[in-house]
Design an enzyme around this catalytic site. Structure first.
Site, PDB file in Angstrom:
ATOM      1  N   LEU A  47      13.950  41.625  29.748  1.00 61.45           N
ATOM      2  CA  LEU A  47      14.340  41.403  30.615  1.00 61.45           C
ATOM      3  C   LEU A  47      15.868  42.311  30.493  1.00 61.45           C
ATOM      4  O   LEU A  47      16.336  41.727  31.756  1.00 61.45           O
ATOM      5  CB  LEU A  47      13.544  39.970  31.797  1.00 61.45           C
ATOM      6  CG  LEU A  47      12.341  40.143  32.256  1.00 61.45           C
ATOM      7  CD1 LEU A  47      11.706  38.663  32.897  1.00 61.45           C
ATOM      8  CD2 LEU A  47      12.512  40.654  32.919  1.00 61.45           C
ATOM      9  N   ARG A  71      16.169  38.654  15.151  1.00 64.41           N
ATOM     10  CA  ARG A  71      15.953  37.960  16.482  1.00 64.41           C
ATOM     11  C   ARG A  71      16.041  36.535  15.656  1.00 64.41           C
ATOM     12  O   ARG A  71      16.784  35.525  16.051  1.00 64.41           O
ATOM     13  CB  ARG A  71      13.559  37.759  16.045  1.00 64.41           C
ATOM     14  CG  ARG A  71      13.370  36.565  17.172  1.00 64.41           C
ATOM     15  CD  ARG A  71      14.441  36.390  18.621  1.00 64.41           C
ATOM     16  NE  ARG A  71      13.818  35.215  19.862  1.00 64.41           N
ATOM     17  CZ  ARG A  71      13.868  34.093  19.345  1.00 64.41           C
ATOM     18  NH1 ARG A  71      15.422  33.943  18.187  1.00 64.41           N
ATOM     19  NH2 ARG A  71      13.723  33.274  19.465  1.00 64.41           N
ATOM     20  N   GLU A  95      13.712  29.764  25.601  1.00 67.94           N
ATOM     21  CA  GLU A  95      13.150  29.126  27.413  1.00 67.94           C
ATOM     22  C   GLU A  95      14.190  28.746  27.663  1.00 67.94           C
ATOM     23  O   GLU A  95      14.335  27.964  28.740  1.00 67.94           O
ATOM     24  CB  GLU A  95      12.052  27.745  26.385  1.00 67.94           C
ATOM     25  CG  GLU A  95      10.795  27.943  25.961  1.00 67.94           C
ATOM     26  CD  GLU A  95      11.660  28.567  24.631  1.00 67.94           C
ATOM     27  OE1 GLU A  95      11.662  28.892  23.954  1.00 67.94           O
ATOM     28  OE2 GLU A  95       9.954  29.197  23.862  1.00 67.94           O
ATOM     29  N   ASN A 126      11.256  39.407  25.151  1.00 68.35           N
ATOM     30  CA  ASN A 126      11.268  39.423  26.530  1.00 68.35           C
ATOM     31  C   ASN A 126      12.070  40.308  26.686  1.00 68.35           C
ATOM     32  O   ASN A 126      12.940  40.551  26.264  1.00 68.35           O
ATOM     33  CB  ASN A 126      12.176  38.088  26.579  1.00 68.35           C
ATOM     34  CG  ASN A 126      12.192  38.250  27.967  1.00 68.35           C
ATOM     35  OD1 ASN A 126      11.706  39.060  29.269  1.00 68.35           O
ATOM     36  ND2 ASN A 126      13.291  37.524  29.134  1.00 68.35           N
TER      37      ASN A 126
END
Length: 437
Positions: free
Chosen positions: A339, A271, A68, A337
């Site tokens: 991307l 992560r 975020e 994600n």
């Protein structure tokens, strides 16, 4: 009757929060012991400010974690460019470091106050924000109600609702409506997300696309990149990034299956870096030699695994390969994600549990830049095929770069949606020049 139940539920939440507020120190102490809280700044979680409020209009941004924070960084820069001050709250030490790296002194960073009335009220009394902008899906009842009672506009940007979260709210429709009606605007990532927010009582709702597409490529240390590339030489590489429990073991299985044929180097980036000690122990138990970034271990020819155990260096790790598996998708749910690897020139592989990024994966898969694997065996076959087939790997990389370009535009759409709330603050900033300190 339903609205009465909602009011009773919110009232109970408020009183329970107030009652347990004095005991929150033990909760925060446990999180601090796990490296999830900064002990030196624990008072911020109670709403106590650790920095002066800038003069003039102020926007409060809240971004829960790293993803975020990265997503709203370009939006924050646009707000600051208009002369409006920003206080940014995050919930983790990791996101705090990312905020410091990407925004520096452009914002005032604080840890988000606990969602209890004493902490939230103290925070709002001090900072007096003119506008609150919340990223993605952070719905904290007491914070939302308190902002609403003070008539402070609150906007949800890059909004999304996972299948699980939406189902949970649908079971409490009156409570959802009582909360979501406080939002002045929801700017959703997709039409699916937008319809879900409308169903829960949010109005108005618009669609922008995913802000993460409009972020800059992850930064990297050019010197470190050059050194690692020299050490790797002609070895083939692949990366397993944003991995969760079980996926590091899967990456190790893939490595052992392929290394004899290709002299493979596997890059693993968990992560949560605090898991890396345990991950390294498990890899060594499988007789794999591990090099760690934090130790500056050289990537000698006998190194099997390069363990990325640092924060904010995904740009470095992804620039060392052209094939990336994105975790939280084989043995955990939700996905991560894809991307960043796509925009940095990687062919993307993923497990099938990508509910939180469904639309993004659909776009990448449609354009041929991402492939879904069912299990570890299929992952090994996918990695092996892409490393040995230059044309297919290049085709997927090119498709990924094209897909990212097609998906851009969310920042422009978000700014347009925010204009009715931002423009008055721009005027106010010009009438009341902001003074630092």
């Amino acid at each position: 009757m339903s609205s009465l139940r909602a009011r009773l539920a919110l009232s109970s939440y408020r009183w329970i929060g107030t009652a347990i507020y004095p005991l929150a120190w033990s909760y925060l102490a446990i999180r601090a012991a796990k490296g999830k809280e900064d002990p030196a700044r624990r008072r911020e979680r109670y709403g106590h400010a650790s920095a002066p409020r800038p003069q003039g209009p102020l926007v409060w941004f809240h971004a829960a974690s790293v993803g975020e924070t990265v997503a709203v960084t370009p939006l924050i820069k646009e707000i600051r460019r208009r002369g409006i001050s920003v206080v940014l709250t995050t919930g983790t030490t990791t996101s705090a470091r990312v905020a410091a790296e990407r925004l520096g002194s452009a914002v005032v960073h604080q840890y988000v106050p606990l969602d209890c009335k004493p902490a939230v009220s103290r925070f709002l009394d001090y900072w007096e924000p003119d506008l609150a902008i919340i990223a993605e899906s952070e719905i904290w009842p007491m914070t939302i109600v308190e902002l609403g009672s003070r008539h402070i506009p609150q906007v949800l940007v890059n909004g999304r609702l996972s299948d699980r979260t939406f189902a949970r709210w649908k079971k409490r429709p009156s409570l959802a409506e009582a909360l979501f009606e406080n939002l002045a605007l929801v700017i959703a990532q997709s039409e699916v997300d937008a319809e879900r927010f409308r169903t829960l009582g949010a109005l108005p709702v618009m669609v922008s696309g995913n802000l993460k597409v409009d972020t800059d490529a992850p930064p990297h240390d050019p010197k470190a990149l050059k050194e690692y590339r020299q050490q790797i030489g002609a070895r083939k590489t692949w990366a397993a990034i944003s991995t969760f429990d079980g996926e590091e073991d899967a990456a190790a299985t893939v490595h052992r299956a392929l290394k004899d044929r290709s002299g493979l180097l596997t890059i693993i980036v968990p992560r949560h870096p605090e898991r890396c000690d345990a991950v390294e122990t498990a890899l060594i138990a499988r007789r794999l030699k591990v090099a760690r970034r934090t130790r500056n271990d050289p990537l000698t020819p006998d190194v099997d695994i390069f363990l990325g155990d640092t924060i904010g260096e995904m740009g470095l790790y992804l620039r060392l390969t052209e094939v990336a598996f994105v975790g939280r998708s084989l043995f955990a749910e939700g996905g991560q994600n894809p991307l960043e690897p796509a925009m940095l020139g990687c062919a993307v592989l993923s497990g099938g549990n990508v509910q939180n990024f469904r639309e993004t994966y659909q776009m990448l898969a449609k354009n041929g830049s991402a492939k879904i694997v069912r299990d570890v065996e299929m992952l090994a076959k996918g990695v092996n095929y892409l490393l040995g087939n230059d044309d297919m790997r290049r085709s997927m990389i090119d498709a990924g770069l094209e897909s990212v370009q097609q998906m851009r535009g969310a920042l422009t759409a978000t700014i347009k949606g925010l204009e009715p709330y931002i423009n008055p603050l721009v005027v106010k900033a010009r009438l009341e020049p902001r003074m630092e300190g």
